[in-house]
Design a protein around this motif. Structure first.
Motif, PDB file in Angstrom:
ATOM      1  N   ILE A 100       0.839  -1.206   0.000  1.00  0.00           N
ATOM      2  CA  ILE A 100       0.000   0.000   0.000  1.00  0.00           C
ATOM      3  C   ILE A 100       0.873   1.256   0.000  1.00  0.00           C
ATOM      4  O   ILE A 100       0.561   2.255  -0.637  1.00  0.00           O
ATOM      5  CB  ILE A 100      -0.950   0.000   1.221  1.00  0.00           C
ATOM      6  N   SER A 101       2.011   1.168   0.696  1.00  0.00           N
ATOM      7  CA  SER A 101       2.895   2.338   0.803  1.00  0.00           C
ATOM      8  C   SER A 101       3.582   2.654  -0.519  1.00  0.00           C
ATOM      9  O   SER A 101       4.071   3.760  -0.707  1.00  0.00           O
ATOM     10  CB  SER A 101       3.969   2.087   1.861  1.00  0.00           C
ATOM     11  N   GLY A 102       3.643   1.675  -1.411  1.00  0.00           N
ATOM     12  CA  GLY A 102       4.367   1.879  -2.659  1.00  0.00           C
ATOM     13  C   GLY A 102       5.851   1.560  -2.538  1.00  0.00           C
ATOM     14  O   GLY A 102       6.605   1.696  -3.483  1.00  0.00           O
ATOM     15  N   LEU A 103       6.279   1.127  -1.353  1.00  0.00           N
ATOM     16  CA  LEU A 103       7.689   0.740  -1.161  1.00  0.00           C
ATOM     17  C   LEU A 103       8.030  -0.505  -1.970  1.00  0.00           C
ATOM     18  O   LEU A 103       9.167  -0.694  -2.389  1.00  0.00           O
ATOM     19  CB  LEU A 103       7.958   0.440   0.316  1.00  0.00           C
ATOM     20  N   GLU A 104       7.042  -1.384  -2.129  1.00  0.00           N
ATOM     21  CA  GLU A 104       7.216  -2.592  -2.943  1.00  0.00           C
ATOM     22  C   GLU A 104       6.065  -2.645  -3.939  1.00  0.00           C
ATOM     23  O   GLU A 104       4.961  -2.192  -3.645  1.00  0.00           O
ATOM     24  CB  GLU A 104       7.120  -3.853  -2.059  1.00  0.00           C
ATOM     25  N   GLU A 105       6.339  -3.239  -5.113  1.00  0.00           N
ATOM     26  CA  GLU A 105       5.259  -3.425  -6.086  1.00  0.00           C
ATOM     27  C   GLU A 105       4.709  -4.830  -5.977  1.00  0.00           C
ATOM     28  O   GLU A 105       5.446  -5.761  -5.679  1.00  0.00           O
ATOM     29  CB  GLU A 105       5.815  -3.242  -7.497  1.00  0.00           C
ATOM     30  N   PRO A 106       3.409  -5.006  -6.255  1.00  0.00           N
ATOM     31  CA  PRO A 106       2.878  -6.365  -6.214  1.00  0.00           C
ATOM     32  C   PRO A 106       3.452  -7.196  -7.367  1.00  0.00           C
ATOM     33  O   PRO A 106       3.773  -6.649  -8.422  1.00  0.00           O
ATOM     34  CB  PRO A 106       1.370  -6.159  -6.394  1.00  0.00           C
TER      35      PRO A 106
END
Ligand code: ATP
Length: 271
Positions: A59-65
């Motif tokens: 959700i934070s955008g730190l990692e991509e799904p």
């Protein structure tokens, strides 16, 4: 586009797999569907290691799904947005800066002029009861006070999204209850959408509008419970109400099963 009906956060079939040091793929989160409405306080509970923090990281955008979609305000999330605040278990404070300077850091980073940033920081320090502590350094504060600094430093940026990962778990029980009340007060004035990850079912019910129960890892949503307890709430009082106990039983019968599965797996792995 009718922006009124765009949720604050939406995960659609989001999965995340990590490459482990041995080269194998480890799926931490699978096929996650979750909606957080604007201004909603959503708590996420699940057994240890199931993938709660990973969900927050997506959700934070730190990692991509690895697959699926993660949307913030209707758009695929890309990197950490300016309107996202974080509070973690560890205090995200600069140890070499005073309390005031810590709370000013976010607005300064966002280009707010120094005088205005100082003024806003002082307002927030007053709101968390630390006006008299602005010249102290973090190591001169108690754990609860440091957490208040972290809250002030987060809310001063006027976040639309607030992502919290077990923010109060390092605190003693009484301080924890106080901080929960304070968080509810601060949040109710801001209208931020909150995702709050915790191990503590009581804490999740006392705080949230909606409690999301995750399965044993890889995490997916097992069940979502609407918490119909009236607000404003005081955590020490609300947990004594019969409806609270009823909700607790209901959610625990769902969560407890996943906790048992996780424990049994742990026992097998240890054997
Ligand atoms: N960067 C990474 N690389 C490899 N594996 C990872 C990574 N991050 C997390 N994992 C694995 O993904 C799984 C889920 O981890 P995560 O931290 O999301 O769980 P959690 O539910 O937040 O845990 P806890 O309740 O103990 O805080 C774990 O098995 C973890 O070891």
């Amino acid at each position: 586009m009718n922006s009124h009906h765009v949720p604050a956060i939406e995960l659609r079939g989001a999965s995340k797999a990590f490459r482990t040091p041995s080269g194998a793929l480890h799926t931490a989160v699978r096929d996650l569907d979750l909606v957080v409405e604007r201004g909603e306080f959503v708590a996420v509970v699940g057994p240890t290691g199931c993938g709660k923090s990973t969900s927050l990281t997506l959700i934070s955008g730190l990692e991509e799904p690895t697959s699926g979609d993660v949307l913030v305000a209707g758009e695929p999330v890309r990197g950490i947005g300016d309107r996202t605040g974080f509070v973690f278990q560890q205090d995200a404070v600069f140890p070499w800066r005073t309390v005031l300077s810590n709370v000013m850091a976010g607005p300064r980073f966002r280009g707010v002029p120094k005088d205005r940033a100082r003024e806003r920081a002082r307002e927030w320090l007053a709101r968390v009861g630390l006006a008299a502590f602005e010249d102290r350094y973090p190591h001169q504060l108690s754990g609860g006070q440091r957490k208040r600094v972290a809250l002030a430093a987060t809310f001063v940026n006027d976040p639309e999204l607030l992502l919290m990962d077990e923010p109060f778990s390092a605190l003693d029980v009484q301080t924890r209850a106080l901080m929960s009340d304070e968080l509810l007060d601060l949040w109710s004035d801001t209208g931020a959408s909150v995702v709050f990850v915790t191990h503590d079912l009581e804490e999740s019910i006392a705080l949230a509008d909606k409690v999301v129960v995750m399965t044993a890892g890889p995490a997916t949503v097992k069940e979502v419970f609407a918490i119909d307890l009236p607000r404003p709430r005081r955590v020490e009082e609300v947990r004594l109400e019969p409806r609270f106990v009823e909700i607790y039983r209901e959610i625990w019968s769902s969560l407890g099963e996943e906790v048992r599965i996780t424990r049994e797996r742990g026992a097998t792995h240890a054997a």
